[in-house]
Design a protein around this motif. Structure first.
Motif, PDB file in Angstrom:
ATOM      1  N   GLY A   1     -17.251 -45.110  36.334  1.00  0.00           N
ATOM      2  CA  GLY A   1     -16.169 -44.406  37.008  1.00  0.00           C
ATOM      3  C   GLY A   1     -15.690 -43.201  36.232  1.00  0.00           C
ATOM      4  N   ALA A   2     -15.657 -43.328  34.908  1.00  0.00           N
ATOM      5  CA  ALA A   2     -15.226 -42.211  34.067  1.00  0.00           C
ATOM      6  C   ALA A   2     -16.215 -41.047  34.152  1.00  0.00           C
ATOM      7  CB  ALA A   2     -15.062 -42.671  32.626  1.00  0.00           C
ATOM      8  N   LYS A   3     -17.515 -41.343  34.222  1.00  0.00           N
ATOM      9  CA  LYS A   3     -18.517 -40.277  34.351  1.00  0.00           C
ATOM     10  C   LYS A   3     -18.360 -39.555  35.686  1.00  0.00           C
ATOM     11  CE  LYS A   3     -22.050 -42.389  31.386  1.00  0.00           C
ATOM     12  NZ  LYS A   3     -21.991 -41.337  30.363  1.00  0.00           N
ATOM     13  N   VAL A   4     -18.132 -40.317  36.736  1.00  0.00           N
ATOM     14  CA  VAL A   4     -17.933 -39.705  38.054  1.00  0.00           C
ATOM     15  C   VAL A   4     -16.670 -38.847  38.048  1.00  0.00           C
ATOM     16  CG1 VAL A   4     -17.470 -40.212  40.491  1.00  0.00           C
ATOM     17  CG2 VAL A   4     -19.224 -41.502  39.258  1.00  0.00           C
TER      18      VAL A   4
ATOM     19  N   THR B   1     -32.153 -56.558  29.861  1.00  0.00           N
ATOM     20  CA  THR B   1     -32.712 -55.315  29.327  1.00  0.00           C
ATOM     21  C   THR B   1     -31.587 -54.303  29.165  1.00  0.00           C
ATOM     22  OG1 THR B   1     -33.131 -54.155  31.420  1.00  0.00           O
ATOM     23  CG2 THR B   1     -34.797 -55.756  30.695  1.00  0.00           C
ATOM     24  N   GLY B   2     -31.919 -53.165  28.617  1.00  0.00           N
ATOM     25  CA  GLY B   2     -30.962 -52.079  28.539  1.00  0.00           C
ATOM     26  C   GLY B   2     -30.730 -51.451  29.907  1.00  0.00           C
ATOM     27  N   TYR B   3     -29.875 -50.443  29.931  1.00  0.00           N
ATOM     28  CA  TYR B   3     -29.498 -49.802  31.191  1.00  0.00           C
ATOM     29  C   TYR B   3     -28.992 -48.403  30.891  1.00  0.00           C
ATOM     30  CZ  TYR B   3     -27.196 -49.102  35.719  1.00  0.00           C
ATOM     31  OH  TYR B   3     -26.824 -48.609  36.941  1.00  0.00           O
ATOM     32  N   LEU B   4     -29.092 -47.510  31.861  1.00  0.00           N
ATOM     33  CA  LEU B   4     -28.534 -46.168  31.752  1.00  0.00           C
ATOM     34  C   LEU B   4     -27.564 -45.955  32.903  1.00  0.00           C
ATOM     35  CD1 LEU B   4     -31.815 -44.122  31.062  1.00  0.00           C
ATOM     36  CD2 LEU B   4     -30.185 -45.000  29.365  1.00  0.00           C
ATOM     37  N   ALA B   5     -26.333 -45.571  32.599  1.00  0.00           N
ATOM     38  CA  ALA B   5     -25.323 -45.387  33.642  1.00  0.00           C
ATOM     39  C   ALA B   5     -25.418 -44.022  34.322  1.00  0.00           C
ATOM     40  CB  ALA B   5     -23.922 -45.559  33.044  1.00  0.00           C
ATOM     41  N   GLU B   6     -25.975 -43.038  33.627  1.00  0.00           N
ATOM     42  CA  GLU B   6     -25.952 -41.670  34.147  1.00  0.00           C
ATOM     43  C   GLU B   6     -26.601 -41.515  35.528  1.00  0.00           C
ATOM     44  OE1 GLU B   6     -25.291 -41.581  29.837  1.00  0.00           O
ATOM     45  OE2 GLU B   6     -26.820 -42.520  31.113  1.00  0.00           O
TER      46      GLU B   6
ATOM     47  N   THR C   1      -8.597 -34.350  46.125  1.00  0.00           N
ATOM     48  CA  THR C   1      -8.312 -35.482  45.244  1.00  0.00           C
ATOM     49  C   THR C   1      -9.446 -36.486  45.286  1.00  0.00           C
ATOM     50  OG1 THR C   1      -5.923 -35.253  45.495  1.00  0.00           O
ATOM     51  CG2 THR C   1      -6.734 -37.402  44.780  1.00  0.00           C
ATOM     52  N   LEU C   2      -9.989 -36.774  44.105  1.00  0.00           N
ATOM     53  CA  LEU C   2     -11.025 -37.794  43.943  1.00  0.00           C
ATOM     54  C   LEU C   2     -10.366 -39.063  43.423  1.00  0.00           C
ATOM     55  CD1 LEU C   2     -13.980 -38.834  43.634  1.00  0.00           C
ATOM     56  CD2 LEU C   2     -13.980 -37.794  41.347  1.00  0.00           C
ATOM     57  N   GLY C   3     -10.508 -40.148  44.170  1.00  0.00           N
ATOM     58  CA  GLY C   3      -9.970 -41.438  43.756  1.00  0.00           C
ATOM     59  C   GLY C   3     -11.064 -42.344  43.246  1.00  0.00           C
ATOM     60  N   LEU C   4     -10.814 -42.978  42.113  1.00  0.00           N
ATOM     61  CA  LEU C   4     -11.779 -43.909  41.519  1.00  0.00           C
ATOM     62  C   LEU C   4     -11.225 -45.318  41.609  1.00  0.00           C
ATOM     63  CD1 LEU C   4     -14.095 -42.135  40.497  1.00  0.00           C
ATOM     64  CD2 LEU C   4     -11.946 -41.057  39.829  1.00  0.00           C
ATOM     65  N   LEU C   5     -11.922 -46.180  42.327  1.00  0.00           N
ATOM     66  CA  LEU C   5     -11.576 -47.592  42.358  1.00  0.00           C
ATOM     67  C   LEU C   5     -12.358 -48.248  41.223  1.00  0.00           C
ATOM     68  CD1 LEU C   5     -10.052 -49.871  43.767  1.00  0.00           C
ATOM     69  CD2 LEU C   5     -12.013 -50.173  45.285  1.00  0.00           C
TER      70      LEU C   5
ATOM     71  N   HIS D   1      -9.362 -40.046  29.940  1.00  0.00           N
ATOM     72  CA  HIS D   1     -10.421 -39.412  30.732  1.00  0.00           C
ATOM     73  C   HIS D   1      -9.870 -38.290  31.613  1.00  0.00           C
ATOM     74  CE1 HIS D   1     -13.112 -42.621  29.469  1.00  0.00           C
ATOM     75  NE2 HIS D   1     -12.207 -43.500  29.832  1.00  0.00           N
ATOM     76  N   GLY D   2      -8.640 -37.873  31.362  1.00  0.00           N
ATOM     77  CA  GLY D   2      -8.049 -36.823  32.167  1.00  0.00           C
ATOM     78  C   GLY D   2      -7.715 -37.261  33.574  1.00  0.00           C
ATOM     79  N   VAL D   3      -7.524 -38.557  33.754  1.00  0.00           N
ATOM     80  CA  VAL D   3      -7.295 -39.157  35.070  1.00  0.00           C
ATOM     81  C   VAL D   3      -5.872 -39.703  35.129  1.00  0.00           C
ATOM     82  CG1 VAL D   3      -8.023 -40.986  36.663  1.00  0.00           C
ATOM     83  CG2 VAL D   3      -9.739 -39.726  35.322  1.00  0.00           C
ATOM     84  N   THR D   4      -5.259 -39.651  36.293  1.00  0.00           N
ATOM     85  CA  THR D   4      -3.926 -40.205  36.498  1.00  0.00           C
ATOM     86  C   THR D   4      -4.034 -41.599  37.099  1.00  0.00           C
ATOM     87  OG1 THR D   4      -2.995 -38.001  36.865  1.00  0.00           O
ATOM     88  CG2 THR D   4      -1.699 -39.895  37.645  1.00  0.00           C
ATOM     89  N   ALA D   5      -3.447 -42.583  36.443  1.00  0.00           N
ATOM     90  CA  ALA D   5      -3.410 -43.941  36.997  1.00  0.00           C
ATOM     91  C   ALA D   5      -2.344 -44.006  38.085  1.00  0.00           C
ATOM     92  CB  ALA D   5      -3.103 -44.946  35.897  1.00  0.00           C
ATOM     93  N   VAL D   6      -2.698 -44.600  39.209  1.00  0.00           N
ATOM     94  CA  VAL D   6      -1.772 -44.722  40.336  1.00  0.00           C
ATOM     95  C   VAL D   6      -1.804 -46.161  40.850  1.00  0.00           C
ATOM     96  CG1 VAL D   6      -2.057 -42.300  41.004  1.00  0.00           C
ATOM     97  CG2 VAL D   6      -3.548 -44.049  42.022  1.00  0.00           C
ATOM     98  N   SER D   7      -0.953 -46.473  41.786  1.00  0.00           N
ATOM     99  CA  SER D   7      -0.979 -47.792  42.416  1.00  0.00           C
ATOM    100  C   SER D   7      -2.169 -47.874  43.367  1.00  0.00           C
ATOM    101  CB  SER D   7       0.313 -48.036  43.191  1.00  0.00           C
ATOM    102  OG  SER D   7       0.388 -47.169  44.313  1.00  0.00           O
TER     103      SER D   7
END
Length: 314
Positions: free
Chosen positions: A153-156, A97-102, A143-147, A182-188
């Motif tokens: 993740g981009a919405k968060v 089925t469909g899905y909503l990420a929000e 600092t918010l880190g996104l794994l 997404h205005g996010v910095t990629a890090v290790s």
């Protein structure tokens, strides 16, 4: 045609789709059926089963015991709990089925704010006639880190930016250019765990991601950090997380997903004061259920016409 709807915990499935239009016998299971023998008994005679996300597993050995099953509808667009190859061998069509990420992004922030402001304890104090019990933590400038920096993740991340947080991210194939979109910095990976004041998990569960957050990663986090998981329980090593929380080596965890669901009543997570727990409700909203059950009815109607839609393949 007999249709079985599984894991309708809130007893609302029939309210969110035009099931009468199918002209079928419908049985709704409102409790989780963990025992395979009991599940086979309850599904006897059902040509169609509607599964809610990954609440019920459909491995090869279970599918082999359901000879009358012709269509398995999974809410959402992926389901790691269904053996698609085995379903194909048994001639079972699997539709999605469909899905909503929000809603899950919104719930992630409900958990972050609840953990940062110690809401479980404050709410309990108010119910008991008390008043303030602790001191919260502000998010602005943290600092918010996104794994994982996919759609969710981009919405968060965007909400974190609205709070004035710095946003960083890591995943195996994330590039600096993609993160910058997404205005996010990629890090290790090492920097992600070391620098995050709030670390939110947004990966798909796979062999590669299972246990990805283990003792080493947790020990690298700040002792004040908040770990949030609204993705899948097994991405975080449960024993390592329990150990870190008991030793207060991280500040708090806010969890919506677990290795075993429903979470056992005697699970140690339920006893820890530095954990915010919700019962896998990140996606449980009226809007998502309208999509899930409305699309499930459409999937079944298409199958009845001999023209199945949204078919999932191995």
């Amino acid at each position: 045609m007999k249709i079985a709807i599984l894991d309708d915990y809130q007893q609302v499935a029939l309210d969110y789709g035009d099931w009468d239009a199918l002209g079928a016998e419908i049985e709704v299971c409102t409790e989780h059926i963990a025992d395979p023998d009991e599940l086979v008994r309850r599904l006897a005679g059902a040509e169609v089963v509607v599964a809610m996300r990954e609440r019920t597993k459909f491995p090869a050995e279970l599918l082999a015991r359901l000879p009358e099953l012709k269509l398995l509808v999974s809410t959402g667009h992926r389901n790691a709990a269904i053996d698609l190859a085995a379903a194909a061998r048994h001639g079972i069509v699997v539709s999605s089925t469909g899905y909503l990420a929000e809603p899950t992004a919104e719930h992630t922030w409900a958990l972050i704010l609840a953990a940062a402001r110690n809401l479980p304890a404050e709410l309990a104090s108010m119910r008991a006639g008390g008043w303030q019990t602790g001191v919260g933590t502000g998010l602005h400038g943290k600092t918010l880190g996104l794994l994982g920096l996919g759609r969710l993740g981009a919405k968060v991340a965007s909400i974190g930016q609205a709070f004035g947080m710095r946003t960083i991210a890591w995943s195996q194939h994330l590039t600096a250019e993609k993160a910058a979109e997404h205005g996010v910095t990629a890090v290790s990976k090492e920097d992600l765990f070391a620098r995050s004041d709030v670390l939110s998990v947004h990966l798909v569960l796979s062999d590669r991601s299972r246990g990805l957050v283990g003792a080493a990663e947790l020990s690298a986090m700040k002792p004040s950090a908040i770990l949030v998981n609204t993705s899948r329980g097994p991405i975080v090593d449960q024993d390592a997380l329990l150990d870190a929380l008991r030793g207060e080596r991280i500040g708090r965890a806010a969890i919506d997903v677990y290795d075993t669901e429903p979470l056992p009543a005697d699970h140690p997570f339920r006893e820890l004061p530095n954990v915010v727990l919700t019962p896998h409700i990140g996606y449980v909203t009226r809007e998502v259920y309208e999509v899930f059950y409305g699309d499930a009815v459409a999937d079944i109607a298409a199958f009845q016409r001999g023209e199945p839609i949204r078919v999932m393949t191995p």
